[in-house]
Every structure is written in C-alpha cells, then in structure tokens.
Design an enzyme around this catalytic site. Structure first.
Site, PDB file in Angstrom:
ATOM      1  N   ASP A  36      59.585  75.192  32.979  1.00 12.59           N
ATOM      2  CA  ASP A  36      59.427  74.247  31.871  1.00 12.59           C
ATOM      3  C   ASP A  36      60.644  73.335  31.728  1.00 12.59           C
ATOM      4  O   ASP A  36      60.644  72.435  30.888  1.00 12.59           O
ATOM      5  CB  ASP A  36      59.210  75.002  30.554  1.00 12.59           C
ATOM      6  CG  ASP A  36      57.752  75.382  30.349  1.00 12.59           C
ATOM      7  OD1 ASP A  36      56.936  75.023  31.214  1.00 12.59           O
ATOM      8  OD2 ASP A  36      57.433  76.037  29.341  1.00 12.59           O
ATOM      9  N   ASP A 348      44.773  28.001  40.378  1.00 14.01           N
ATOM     10  CA  ASP A 348      45.067  29.327  40.916  1.00 14.01           C
ATOM     11  C   ASP A 348      44.476  30.421  40.044  1.00 14.01           C
ATOM     12  O   ASP A 348      43.854  31.363  40.533  1.00 14.01           O
ATOM     13  CB  ASP A 348      46.585  29.526  41.026  1.00 14.01           C
ATOM     14  CG  ASP A 348      47.182  28.722  42.161  1.00 14.01           C
ATOM     15  OD1 ASP A 348      46.443  28.462  43.125  1.00 14.01           O
ATOM     16  OD2 ASP A 348      48.362  28.357  42.080  1.00 14.01           O
ATOM     17  N   GLY A 483      40.530  37.401  49.012  1.00 17.85           N
ATOM     18  CA  GLY A 483      39.617  37.810  50.071  1.00 17.85           C
ATOM     19  C   GLY A 483      39.660  36.938  51.305  1.00 17.85           C
ATOM     20  O   GLY A 483      39.747  37.431  52.427  1.00 17.85           O
ATOM     21  N   MET A 484      39.600  35.635  51.149  1.00 16.77           N
ATOM     22  CA  MET A 484      39.566  34.748  52.306  1.00 16.77           C
ATOM     23  C   MET A 484      40.878  34.811  53.079  1.00 16.77           C
ATOM     24  O   MET A 484      40.899  34.786  54.313  1.00 16.77           O
ATOM     25  CB  MET A 484      39.286  33.308  51.847  1.00 16.77           C
ATOM     26  CG  MET A 484      39.074  32.345  53.011  1.00 16.77           C
ATOM     27  SD  MET A 484      37.826  32.922  54.191  1.00 16.77           S
ATOM     28  CE  MET A 484      36.365  32.916  53.137  1.00 16.77           C
TER      29      MET A 484
END
Length: 559
Positions: A36, A348, A483-484
C-alpha cells in the site's frame, strides 16, 4: 473490495496522501501493509518535484498482528516529529487497519500528549469513498481544524481585504495539469483586478488556512476537490464560491462573468461603490484619473496591452465592473489572446466537422471537453462518460444535449467495449483509453487523470483559461489522423507504413488470415483498413468460417 487490472480512482488513503503531500511541512503516516506504500514511488516518478514525498508507512507486519499497533504507530509519530519538525502530522488509516479494527484515534490522542505538533486522524471511510472523495473530505477536515483552532486562540481575522481577493481551492499534487492551470487562473484573476489570497493545498502552509476568510470569494476550478471546503466556508463565513470551470471559450466567458458579478455585488455590500471612498482607499492620483477619463471617451476596440486599458478603466472608475467592461474584456481575450475562436472557423478545423469522438474522464474534464468538442469545434460526440459515479447526476445534467449517450462506470472494460463497438474517429480520455486506442489503432488525446509521466509536462500547458483553449485546440486537431495523408504515405512508402495488427479487445477470435487474404487486406486504404478487417472477421464468425481468404473478403463485402 475487488482485484482490478486498472483503477481510475485509487483507494481512499491515496487521496488523503495527495492532499497531505501538497501542503508544505506536513507529514503523513499511513498504517498499512507492504504494497500500500506505492504512493511515494508514484508521486516521485510522476510529479517531477525536487522534494522528497513526505509520507511514512507504518507497516502492518506479523509483529503488529501479534502485539497490536499502538506502540509502533505512536513511535513513528514521535520519531517523525523529532526528525522533520512538521506543522502537522496526518495519520491515515487504510483498508487493512479498518479490517483489524484498530483504534487509531486513541493512538493520535496518546501521541499528542508528548508533542506540540498537531496530529490529526484522517476522517474517511475507506469502504464507502474513493480517492477523489477522500481528498475532498481531507482538505475540508484540515481546513476546518485550523480555522477552529484559530477561533479558539482568538487569532482568526475575518476582516475582508481592501482590494478584491480570491482563494483558489483544489489545486493539488498528481492533478491533471494542475500547476499550469493554477498559473493561468492567477493570470486571469490579475486581468480582472483581483488578487490571489491563498492557493490551497498546493504549496501552502497549514498555518495560512486561517487567512482564508479574508478573501472576497473562493474559486473552485475542479469539482472533484475543493467543493466541500468551499461549502464549509460558505456556511461559516457566508463566502460565495464559483465552481464553473473556465475550460473552453464559452465556459471561460461564463466564469469571468460570474466572477465580475460576484465582485460587483460584494463591492456594493461592503460599501466601496462610491468614487470618493474608493479614491481615498486606493490613493490614486488625480493625474491618473484624468488619464482614465480620456481613455473612457475613446472606447474603440483594440488588442489589450500589458497595462490592460480596458480593465484599467473599470478599476479606476471605482465602481463595480459593468457588463460593458466585462463583455469587452471577453471579446478582446477571445479574439486576440485565444487563437481557438478563429481556428475553429478555418479550413483546417472544418475538416474535423462531423468527426465522431468518445469522451471519458473525471467529471470536470469530461463534461467540459464534451461541450467544447460539440459546440466550439463541430465534432460529434457519440458517448460521454465519467468514472466519478458519486457525481453522476451533475455530469448527466452538464452533457445533456451534447452527446448521444452517457456512460457512468469505473470499469475500464466497459468503456473499452464501447470504443470497440462505436469505432470513433478519435478518443479523448485517460491513460487507459490511450492504451485502448493503441490496440484499436484509434488516436487518443489525454484530457483527464489518471495519466502517465508524459502528461506531467515541464513546459507550460494549461487546460483552463484563454491559453488553455489554445492547448485544447492543438490537442484536438493533432489527435486526429488525416486519412488521405496516411494513405498517400503508404502508397509512396512513407514512414507511416505499418503491418496489420489485431484490433479487437479480445484477441482470441480463433480466426486465421491466409496470405492472399492479408495481401488483399493490405490493398485497402489505411484509414479504413481496421474497420474492414473487423467487419470481415465478424462476417466470418457468423458464417462459421475459420480461415479468411480473399474470397471470404469479397463475400463479406457483398453481404
């Protein structure tokens, strides 16, 4: 009591130790078995402070079980008093000491007979409260003890300060960016012409607790710790408190308005609303007043400089802050200090519009983050959740209308399954959600404790106030994978090329991918590959197919 792989809130004694180690010259003694006492290591590793953690473990061993704990506990208290000469020794029980039914209060009473140092037993029920509840309770207990002590000794000064002042309650060790938030709050209050009276408990001495009633009001940035203390001060001294967390553009503006409204009403009640009286108190020269009156005639909006013309008018006109002054300050800060307002309207950030997210953390940060994502950045929150089960009603009220569903749980597997089920574009959570995101290849931004060492930055990274808004905007935007961009990097052999990994929380699916199946899967763009893989595996399980080939992938696509 349960054995857990991961806990969002630790046992009660950890919360007590966090509060005790936040004060200066306070030593904590916990009566606990080996195992502990990990708090010392955890705080030393994470908090990045030069001082040693002022915590001693009074170990429950076989000798204690045979002879009792009284002699050992009293000896430890006496020894620490001689070695460190602390202002306060806080004895905290643990689950083990509760099971043994030790009368620790009797041990404290016995130790106090030979010591001049204050000794307190932490008054927390280890079976009914968690780490955060215990921290809140312990802070209130210590505050009450020293205020009542000052009352008995006739040393309690409740005379309010001449200038508007505030106490900041609830900033303590191992909190999520607490030290950075505290600096930002001090800057915000300074902009409003409000001085900081005391910051409790981080870096404070217990003897300074008697000065708390001198402040005009209390500011509680986090609901988890400090609220009970504020309620106690409200009851005893009629001190107003503000518990709106200034996180995000909207809530920061709301908090500023509440502060100014509170100060204005207190000025009227204290009788400092006349120019003559305030002029006498602040000794402002007539030259300065003439300058201010000229500034007031030309009230064109312009960025604030270091002299704070806009608020300077308000303070030097001696009256309470007017709504016009407050709104002008908020407008200036939002447009020129915070970059998030214009960034959220940029191309953006518009790429994030409609992106799906899941939010999980403590009640304060999870609720604030949910509202920021939805109304300030245009994201779609599928699920918002918190592990603060004791604050579930408040959390539901805060996020109502900002998310599809609400999850109240302290079980990490539940939120992990929700993430796997919803497959969001991004996660905002604790360190555990970061681990889940890595397994599922879903980006995660950490917005709440418990966290690891990378979220105790040495640089300045607040989450509150107008600078905190900038940090949150960066965190949100940088958390998403584009993603791209990822797809193009894979096509041209970029640095992000990676192998297909297992993305289910349960890795024992019993499915085998053939080489042609993996080849076909690798042709899928990276930003949707994981989703395709899970859908194909789900289809294969439904059709009792053990080997996944290219034909199975085509069949799953047609299904």
């Amino acid at each position: 009591m349960k054995l857990a792989y991961w806990m969002y809130s630790g046992p009660a004694h950890i919360g007590t130790l966090r509060v005790a180690s936040s004060f200066k010259n306070v030593h904590a003694i916990m009566h606990a078995p080996l195992g502990d006492d990990y708090f010392n290591v955890m705080r030393s590793m994470l908090q990045r402070e030069r001082d040693f953690t002022p915590v001693t473990a009074s170990i429950v061993d076989r000798h204690v079980l045979a002879r009792g704990s009284q002699e050992k506990v009293v000896d430890n208290i006496t020894r620490k008093d001689k070695e460190d000469n602390p202002d306060l020794i806080l004895l905290t029980p643990t689950c083990t000491s509760s099971i043994l039914q030790e009368d620790l209060q009797n041990f404290v009473n016995q130790a106090e007979l030979d010591l001049e140092t204050d000794v307190i037993l932490a008054d927390v029920n280890h079976y009914r409260v968690n780490e955060l509840q215990a921290a809140d309770r312990t802070l209130e207990q210590i505050t009450r003890h020293y205020i009542e002590k000052a009352k008995r000794q006739g040393q309690l000064d409740i005379q309010k300060s001449e200038k508007p002042t505030a106490n900041i309650l609830g900033v303590f060790t191992l909190g999520f960016h607490n030290q950075h938030d505290c600096r930002e709050l001090k800057r915000l209050l300074n902009d409003l012409g409000i001085e900081v009276n005391e910051i409790i408990p981080e870096g404070a001495f217990v003897e300074s607790l008697k000065n708390l009633p001198k402040a005009w009001f209390n500011l509680i940035p986090y609901r988890e710790v400090g609220l009970m203390t504020a309620q106690y001060l409200k009851k005893e001294f009629n001190m107003p408190y503000i518990s709106t967390t200034p996180m995000g553009i909207v809530d920061t503006a709301t908090c500023v308005r509440e502060i100014c409204k509170t100060v204005a009403s207190l000025r009227l009640s204290f009788g400092v609303d006349t120019p003559q009286k305030q002029l006498k108190e602040t000794n402002i020269s007539s030259t300065k007043v003439d300058l201010v009156l000229k500034v007031e005639e030309n009230r064109e909006a312009k960025p604030l400089n270091t002299s704070m013309e806009v608020l300077g008018e308000s303070k030097l006109r001696f009256g309470p802050l007017t709504n016009f002054d407050v709104e002008k300050y908020i407008d200036q800060q939002t447009r020129f200090i915070s970059q998030a307002a214009w960034f959220s309207r940029s191309v953006d950030c518009q790429n994030l519009t409609g992106k799906k997210a899941i939010v999980f953390g403590d009640a304060t940060h999870a609720a604030s983050m949910t509202k920021i994502l939805t109304r300030e950045m245009g994201l779609y929150v599928l699920c918002a959740g918190t592990y603060c089960k004791h604050d579930a009603d408040w959390f539901r009220e805060q996020v109502q209308g900002f998310c599809d569903s609400v999850l109240i749980t302290d079980d990490h597997t539940e939120i992990g399954n929700i993430i796997a089920q919803y497959e969001p574009d991004c996660i905002f959570g604790t360190q555990m959600e970061r681990h889940v995101g890595k397994r599922l290849d879903i980006p995660c931004g950490v917005i709440s404790a418990p966290v690891h060492i990378q979220n105790f930055p040495l640089g300045y990274r607040p989450f509150l106030g107008y600078e905190g808004i900038n940090q949150i905007a960066d965190l949100v935007y940088n958390s998403f994978s584009l993603g791209m961009e990822e797809h193009l990097l894979e096509i041209f052999g970029g640095h992000d090329t990676k192998e297909v990994i297992s993305d289910s929380l349960s890795t024992e699916t019993g499915l085998e991918w053939t080489s042609e199946g993996l080849t076909e899967l690798n042709k899928v763009p990276g930003f949707v590959r994981n989703k395709v893989k899970r859908n194909v595996e789900k289809f294969a399980q439904q059709q009792n197919i053990s080997k996944i080939s290219a034909d199975v992938m085509y069949a799953a696509k047609e299904a």
